[in-house]
Each structure stands twice: as C-alpha cells, then as structure tokens.
Design an enzyme around this catalytic site. Structure first.
Site, PDB file in Angstrom:
ATOM      1  N   GLY A  10       0.833  -1.199   0.000  1.00  0.00           N
ATOM      2  CA  GLY A  10       0.000   0.000   0.000  1.00  0.00           C
ATOM      3  C   GLY A  10       0.870   1.253   0.000  1.00  0.00           C
ATOM      4  O   GLY A  10       2.106   1.184  -0.007  1.00  0.00           O
ATOM      5  N   LEU A  12       1.440   3.698   2.326  1.00  0.00           N
ATOM      6  CA  LEU A  12       2.314   3.823   3.495  1.00  0.00           C
ATOM      7  C   LEU A  12       3.160   2.566   3.668  1.00  0.00           C
ATOM      8  O   LEU A  12       4.343   2.644   4.000  1.00  0.00           O
ATOM      9  CB  LEU A  12       1.478   4.084   4.754  1.00  0.00           C
ATOM     10  CG  LEU A  12       2.249   4.176   6.073  1.00  0.00           C
ATOM     11  CD1 LEU A  12       3.325   5.266   6.014  1.00  0.00           C
ATOM     12  CD2 LEU A  12       1.303   4.426   7.241  1.00  0.00           C
ATOM     13  N   THR A  99      -6.407   7.491  11.754  1.00  0.00           N
ATOM     14  CA  THR A  99      -6.745   8.581  10.839  1.00  0.00           C
ATOM     15  C   THR A  99      -7.225   9.841  11.546  1.00  0.00           C
ATOM     16  O   THR A  99      -7.725   9.785  12.685  1.00  0.00           O
ATOM     17  CB  THR A  99      -7.858   8.099   9.877  1.00  0.00           C
ATOM     18  OG1 THR A  99      -8.333   9.190   9.086  1.00  0.00           O
ATOM     19  CG2 THR A  99      -9.042   7.539  10.649  1.00  0.00           C
ATOM     20  N   TYR A 123     -16.474   5.365   8.371  1.00  0.00           N
ATOM     21  CA  TYR A 123     -15.047   5.088   8.313  1.00  0.00           C
ATOM     22  C   TYR A 123     -14.367   5.519   9.614  1.00  0.00           C
ATOM     23  O   TYR A 123     -13.610   4.757  10.223  1.00  0.00           O
ATOM     24  CB  TYR A 123     -14.420   5.822   7.120  1.00  0.00           C
ATOM     25  CG  TYR A 123     -12.909   5.784   7.109  1.00  0.00           C
ATOM     26  CD1 TYR A 123     -12.225   4.573   6.976  1.00  0.00           C
ATOM     27  CD2 TYR A 123     -12.162   6.958   7.236  1.00  0.00           C
ATOM     28  CE1 TYR A 123     -10.835   4.542   6.977  1.00  0.00           C
ATOM     29  CE2 TYR A 123     -10.777   6.927   7.234  1.00  0.00           C
ATOM     30  CZ  TYR A 123     -10.118   5.719   7.104  1.00  0.00           C
ATOM     31  OH  TYR A 123      -8.745   5.682   7.110  1.00  0.00           O
TER      32      TYR A 123
END
Length: 286
Positions: A10, A12, A99, A123
């Site tokens: 991915g 990151l 996040t 989310y």
C-alpha cells in the site's frame, strides 16, 4: 528488530518497507498473504516471531464505507482486534495506523493526541473502534496519519490527490477543488521515517500524531502542487456540499503532535515534503 508490515504494498506500507528495511529485518504481508478479518489467517503472524507488527490494512473509501458498514468494521475494527490479540499473545508491539477522521472537525484548530475523538462517518467510527481494540495489547502505538501522498499511490483509490491533480492539469480539464475543508497533507516517506524513530527510540506506548507540519485546504494543496510544477490549469474553488458526498467529512481535521517534538522527532512542513515527493516521482528534477 524483526518487523511485520501488514499491507506492505500500500501507499504507506511501501515506504515502511523501504525505510525500515535499511536497518531491520522486515517481512511484508499483502492481502493475498493475510486476511485480517479472519483470525485463523492472522495466525501466520506467529510464524515470523516478530518484535513489532504494523497494521496498515484498511478499508478507506469513505463514501463506500457508508454503504458497506459490515465490511468497513470487519477490516478496520475486527481486523485490528485479531492483530492486537495475536501480537499480545506473542509479546509483540502492535502498531495500528489510524486517521484524522476520528475527529469531528469542530475544534477549528489542529487536533493533538490529547483531544477526544468524535467521528462523524462510518469510516471514522470503524477506525476509532480499531484504536480501542489496539489497546487490548498494552504494548501498542496508535499512529494517526492524514491526507497521505506517496510514490506507491493508495491501493484501491488508484493513486493519490497529487497524481489526480497532475493528470487533470495535463488533460486540460477544469479542476474544481473544495476550499472549506482543512487537513494536514502528509508524505508517506516522512510518516514511515517517524514511525521508525518511534520504534527505535522505544517511545512510551500510546497515541501519536504523525503528519507533516502545517495545514491547508484541498484547494490550497492543489494550488501549491501546480505552483511547484509551473502548471497553470483552470482551478476553481467549490464548497463541500457541491460534491454531494454520501459520507460527512470533518471540516477541519488537521493534526498536530505534542509528543514527537519532546523526543526530538520533528516533522518538516508539508510544502517541503511535497517538493521531495514530486522529485521522487520524477515530476521535478531537483
């Protein structure tokens, strides 16, 4: 250290593999190697006898999360529960990538590690649940990142904001970007380097905000991309409501770390990081 990175290809994860791999034994696991939502699949983690497990796996298509809450919570919450349980059992440090969307955006200034989360979309709620499960392992780091851009691009999103803007500009499209949503643009290479330092220094377990310094609107971010590249596309500012997005977004979700500077870890400003990203991607020569 022996470190396992879940989601190693991915955006990151790719930079974590590069940055950590220079000084440590790093094992990368992709979705084909491990399904975090399946506890039995996660047992593969024991095979590597890791000192650290970093879980970057996430279902992060924010609007789609509203339509698929079961999948969202399976990956972002229950998936992390499985990783946290196994890491605790084998005595490994658990690192969960969270996040800025765990906040509601009403503060009006950057959120620090001490602020209380209050997510406003599926989310964000699922990632907060993941944070809570992470705490099952006392030896944990919850690392909140935001508005990532990295050379690998976001898996499942087909790139990142920077590449999307460049593509639109080169196609001579009229580009419309929101000017009423503030965030902290963050270069994944810088985030990976900070995570490496957190682990190597053995910082106190807990929550850390790992973003480049400063904040801007998405419109300002787009403007800076074009300025650094010497592009002059038709760029128009719009309001968030004009996009008719299914999921609510926090209006101001910029993050700031009160902890990292105490231990000598300083994140550079986002404009400097953007420049190096553009060089790394080959958009700029120096």
């Amino acid at each position: 250290m022996r470190i396992v990175v879940i989601g190693s290809t991915g955006q990151l994860g790719t930079d974590l593999m590069k940055v950590l791999g220079s000084d440590h034994e790093v094992v990368g696991l992709t979705h084909s190697d491990i399904e975090v939502t399946d506890y039995s699949s996660c047992l593969i983690l024991k095979k590597f006898d890791p000192d650290v497990i970093i879980n970057t796996a996430a279902f992060h298509k924010t609007d789609l999360c509203e339509d698929e809450p079961l999948k969202t919570f399976s990956v972002n919450a229950l998936g992390e529960k499985n990783v946290a349980m196994i890491s605790k059992e084998i005595g490994a440090v658990c690192v969960f990538i969270s996040t800025d969307y765990v906040f509601d955006g009403s503060k009006g200034e950057p959120y620090t590690e001490d602020d209380v989360p209050n997510p406003i979309n599926t989310y964000g709620i699922s990632k907060l649940a993941g944070e809570l499960y992470t705490r099952w392992n006392p030896r944990h780091y919850i690392v909140r990142v935001a508005s990532l851009f990295g050379v690998a691009g976001a898996s499942g999103k087909g790139g990142n904001f920077v590449e999307t803007m460049i593509k639109k500009a080169k196609n001579n499209e009229v580009i419309r970007v929101v000017d009423d949503m503030w965030m902290s643009p963050t270069y994944t290479r810088d985030a990976a380097s900070a995570i490496k330092k957190i682990l190597e220094l053995g910082l106190p377990f807990g929550v850390y905000h790992v973003t480049n310094q400063g904040f801007c609107t998405w419109f300002e971010f787009a403007k800076e991309i074009f300025e650094q590249l010497g592009l002059n596309p038709t760029l128009e500012s719009i309001k968030t409501e004009e996009l008719n997005m299914k999921a609510k977004r926090p209006k101001f979700s910029a993050l700031k770390s009160m902890k990292l500077p105490k231990y000598g870890i300083r994140m550079r400003k986002w404009k400097e990081a953007l420049h190096d990203y553009l060089v790394e991607k080959g958009h700029l020569t120096k």
